[in-house]
Scaffold this motif. Sequence first.
Motif, PDB file in Angstrom:
ATOM      1  N   SER A   1      44.771  42.495  44.926  1.00  0.00           N
ATOM      2  CA  SER A   1      44.083  43.665  44.354  1.00  0.00           C
ATOM      3  C   SER A   1      44.240  43.635  42.841  1.00  0.00           C
ATOM      4  CB  SER A   1      44.706  44.949  44.898  1.00  0.00           C
ATOM      5  OG  SER A   1      46.031  45.094  44.411  1.00  0.00           O
ATOM      6  N   ASP A   2      43.407  44.394  42.155  1.00  0.00           N
ATOM      7  CA  ASP A   2      43.479  44.509  40.692  1.00  0.00           C
ATOM      8  C   ASP A   2      42.825  45.829  40.310  1.00  0.00           C
ATOM      9  OD1 ASP A   2      43.646  44.071  37.990  1.00  0.00           O
ATOM     10  OD2 ASP A   2      42.146  42.464  37.915  1.00  0.00           O
ATOM     11  N   HIS A   3      43.641  46.790  39.890  1.00  0.00           N
ATOM     12  CA  HIS A   3      43.109  48.112  39.531  1.00  0.00           C
ATOM     13  C   HIS A   3      43.708  48.570  38.203  1.00  0.00           C
ATOM     14  CE1 HIS A   3      42.840  48.123  43.982  1.00  0.00           C
ATOM     15  NE2 HIS A   3      41.684  48.700  43.742  1.00  0.00           N
TER      16      HIS A   3
ATOM     17  N   SER B   1      33.730  41.954  34.320  1.00  0.00           N
ATOM     18  CA  SER B   1      34.201  41.613  35.679  1.00  0.00           C
ATOM     19  C   SER B   1      34.731  40.186  35.735  1.00  0.00           C
ATOM     20  CB  SER B   1      33.039  41.665  36.680  1.00  0.00           C
ATOM     21  OG  SER B   1      32.268  42.807  36.539  1.00  0.00           O
ATOM     22  N   HIS B   2      35.503  39.943  36.769  1.00  0.00           N
ATOM     23  CA  HIS B   2      35.872  38.578  37.138  1.00  0.00           C
ATOM     24  C   HIS B   2      35.890  38.508  38.653  1.00  0.00           C
ATOM     25  CE1 HIS B   2      39.848  40.242  38.035  1.00  0.00           C
ATOM     26  NE2 HIS B   2      39.808  40.851  36.862  1.00  0.00           N
ATOM     27  N   GLY B   3      35.859  37.308  39.199  1.00  0.00           N
ATOM     28  CA  GLY B   3      35.905  37.159  40.644  1.00  0.00           C
ATOM     29  C   GLY B   3      37.261  37.596  41.176  1.00  0.00           C
TER      30      GLY B   3
ATOM     31  N   VAL C   1      43.649  36.467  41.333  1.00  0.00           N
ATOM     32  CA  VAL C   1      43.172  37.687  40.689  1.00  0.00           C
ATOM     33  C   VAL C   1      41.968  37.400  39.785  1.00  0.00           C
ATOM     34  CG1 VAL C   1      44.764  37.633  38.719  1.00  0.00           C
ATOM     35  CG2 VAL C   1      43.878  39.807  39.554  1.00  0.00           C
ATOM     36  N   HIS C   2      41.933  36.227  39.208  1.00  0.00           N
ATOM     37  CA  HIS C   2      40.693  35.777  38.558  1.00  0.00           C
ATOM     38  C   HIS C   2      40.244  34.605  39.424  1.00  0.00           C
ATOM     39  CE1 HIS C   2      40.674  37.669  34.321  1.00  0.00           C
ATOM     40  NE2 HIS C   2      41.382  38.419  35.134  1.00  0.00           N
ATOM     41  N   ASP C   3      39.509  34.927  40.476  1.00  0.00           N
ATOM     42  CA  ASP C   3      39.267  33.935  41.521  1.00  0.00           C
ATOM     43  C   ASP C   3      38.540  32.711  40.959  1.00  0.00           C
ATOM     44  OD1 ASP C   3      39.891  33.545  44.206  1.00  0.00           O
ATOM     45  OD2 ASP C   3      37.821  33.882  44.830  1.00  0.00           O
TER      46      ASP C   3
ATOM     47  N   MET D   1      34.428  41.138  43.225  1.00  0.00           N
ATOM     48  CA  MET D   1      34.578  41.128  41.761  1.00  0.00           C
ATOM     49  C   MET D   1      35.235  42.420  41.284  1.00  0.00           C
ATOM     50  SD  MET D   1      30.557  41.834  41.203  1.00  0.00           S
ATOM     51  CE  MET D   1      30.554  42.164  39.461  1.00  0.00           C
ATOM     52  N   SER D   2      35.774  42.365  40.081  1.00  0.00           N
ATOM     53  CA  SER D   2      36.302  43.593  39.493  1.00  0.00           C
ATOM     54  C   SER D   2      35.174  44.303  38.750  1.00  0.00           C
ATOM     55  CB  SER D   2      37.448  43.271  38.527  1.00  0.00           C
ATOM     56  OG  SER D   2      36.963  42.583  37.397  1.00  0.00           O
ATOM     57  N   ASP D   3      35.359  45.591  38.564  1.00  0.00           N
ATOM     58  CA  ASP D   3      34.449  46.402  37.740  1.00  0.00           C
ATOM     59  C   ASP D   3      35.373  47.089  36.749  1.00  0.00           C
ATOM     60  OD1 ASP D   3      32.817  48.365  36.666  1.00  0.00           O
ATOM     61  OD2 ASP D   3      32.793  49.598  38.494  1.00  0.00           O
ATOM     62  N   GLU D   4      35.434  46.569  35.507  1.00  0.00           N
ATOM     63  CA  GLU D   4      36.477  47.051  34.600  1.00  0.00           C
ATOM     64  C   GLU D   4      36.022  47.229  33.153  1.00  0.00           C
ATOM     65  OE1 GLU D   4      39.758  44.331  33.804  1.00  0.00           O
ATOM     66  OE2 GLU D   4      38.907  42.902  35.203  1.00  0.00           O
ATOM     67  N   PRO D   5      35.163  48.203  32.929  1.00  0.00           N
ATOM     68  CA  PRO D   5      34.799  48.467  31.540  1.00  0.00           C
ATOM     69  C   PRO D   5      35.935  49.158  30.788  1.00  0.00           C
ATOM     70  CG  PRO D   5      33.834  50.132  32.962  1.00  0.00           C
ATOM     71  CD  PRO D   5      34.544  49.147  33.869  1.00  0.00           C
TER      72      PRO D   5
ATOM     73  N   ILE E   1      39.160  51.276  33.026  1.00  0.00           N
ATOM     74  CA  ILE E   1      39.147  51.779  34.408  1.00  0.00           C
ATOM     75  C   ILE E   1      38.647  50.633  35.277  1.00  0.00           C
ATOM     76  CG2 ILE E   1      38.296  53.559  35.982  1.00  0.00           C
ATOM     77  CD1 ILE E   1      37.581  55.271  33.504  1.00  0.00           C
ATOM     78  N   GLU E   2      39.391  50.319  36.329  1.00  0.00           N
ATOM     79  CA  GLU E   2      39.049  49.123  37.116  1.00  0.00           C
ATOM     80  C   GLU E   2      39.193  49.345  38.611  1.00  0.00           C
ATOM     81  OE1 GLU E   2      41.752  45.856  36.402  1.00  0.00           O
ATOM     82  OE2 GLU E   2      40.345  44.408  37.225  1.00  0.00           O
ATOM     83  N   ASP E   3      38.158  48.931  39.331  1.00  0.00           N
ATOM     84  CA  ASP E   3      38.204  48.868  40.793  1.00  0.00           C
ATOM     85  C   ASP E   3      37.615  47.535  41.213  1.00  0.00           C
ATOM     86  OD1 ASP E   3      39.277  51.396  41.969  1.00  0.00           O
ATOM     87  OD2 ASP E   3      37.772  52.278  40.656  1.00  0.00           O
TER      88      ASP E   3
END
Length: 467
Positions: A260-262, A344-346, A351-353, A391-395, A433-435
């Motif tokens: 996970s990565d939040h 984003s990253h995979g 964690v960065h796939d 993927m992450s969503d992290e603006p 903020i990341e999900d």
Amino acid sequence: MFNSDVYVRRRKELCRRMGKGLILLPGNSESPMSYEANAFDFRQDSTFLYYFGLDVPSLAGVIDAESGETTLYGNDTTLDDLIWTGPTPSMQERAATSGVTDTKPLPHLDTRIAEAVKAGRKVHYLPPYRGETSLLLSRLLGTPATALFEGISTDLLFAVAEMREKKEACELEEMDLAFFIGYAMQTVAMKMCRAGMSENELIGTLDGIPKISGGWGVAFPSIITQHGETLHHLQGRDILEDGRLLLVDVGGERASHYCSDHTRTYPVNGRFTQRQKEIYNIVLEAHDRVPQILRPGMLYTELHRSAELVLAEGLRGTGLVKCSAEDAVEAGVISGLFMPHGLSHGMGLDVHDCQALGERSFDFSPFAERAAASGTCIHRKTWRLNEGTVMSDEPGIYFIPALIDKCRAEGRFKGLVDYDLLETYKDFGGIRIEDDIVVTSDGCRIVGGERHIPVTVEELEAVVGQD
Ligand code: GLY
Ligand code: MN
């Protein structure tokens, strides 16, 4: 580890894609911390895990792409091992769990590869990212370690990236479960957070959570800091202060290593000031825009631009950006000044796939055209977001004093940014903020299902400091 059928099927598919040559997949070895028997926690190579599932050091797999024959190289436990680290399954027993019947002692790998090289067979290998693997490949192939990059197999690199990128149902189940490690890490931090506490206290507590819940450990060094403007601030020594923002970017790995990565950012005292709320809600709008528009087949760059436009429009509302959102994005105001990282990253076994396969690991430019056709996250500029991509969503919005000073001194974004106003934000910090999101057949969904980590101003104010 999944059922052995999963690994048998994946190796078969890899052979189908490769067609020719030997595929050499070394696992990781122990990495000493201070002397040989005092090693860092063992972390298996993710590609080896993907094709073999075996989470033990000093194994290597060789797959003959033409015949499909697979051999697992590794040593059986010695009496010394038994005395120091206890009994373990035999190589045959281990291999069977991965659907492999042929095992050989590790030293036999040298002869196998040497013979293949002598016979003029292509030996496919991936870019090594650890010194120990570089040395192993160098010895096996008779190539200086510094020349290994020239010989990497781009065919293998793309085959592996394409397969790992599209997550199977069993992998998505693991990702959904990994969410709960992230949920626990984030909500524990929110509840514990209070002025006077050290960042280290939070780091120490959060880092234990993945293990407590039966997982492997943290997916990356935890970023828990009031210096959110430093994208990966790892020092973690400060005392939490009333009035400041705390950024918590953490993730955990399950025993399977799916992770996970939040990220959450909130005021230490649990109450947003007007200015903090204003910037926070801009970032939140960009974060929320991503799942609203993400569809299979979309290019990552389109998504990135949409999020940048939301940030630019919001910053225009604060007066920090003085031109239209389109002009600001076009001029690089967001990527060059306010959010100098990717959206984003995979996500997956890393964690960065798949990042070890490309992009930052080496100069990817010669493969750009092929990357565009492949569309995997190994090259984010050409990444196509297909069903099964996670993927992450992290603006974020960051006020980085050194970057502000540099851009101003160089006259960058002159007339587009209100630098005088920006000066007053230099002690603001940064917000991210990341999900994690999975692309589905007709859109996307947040990894983890229905439950979500508190994210709105109201939700955060209700939980921060509320032990
Ligand atoms: N969570 C750290 C990163 O995405 O780089
Ligand atoms: Mn991330």
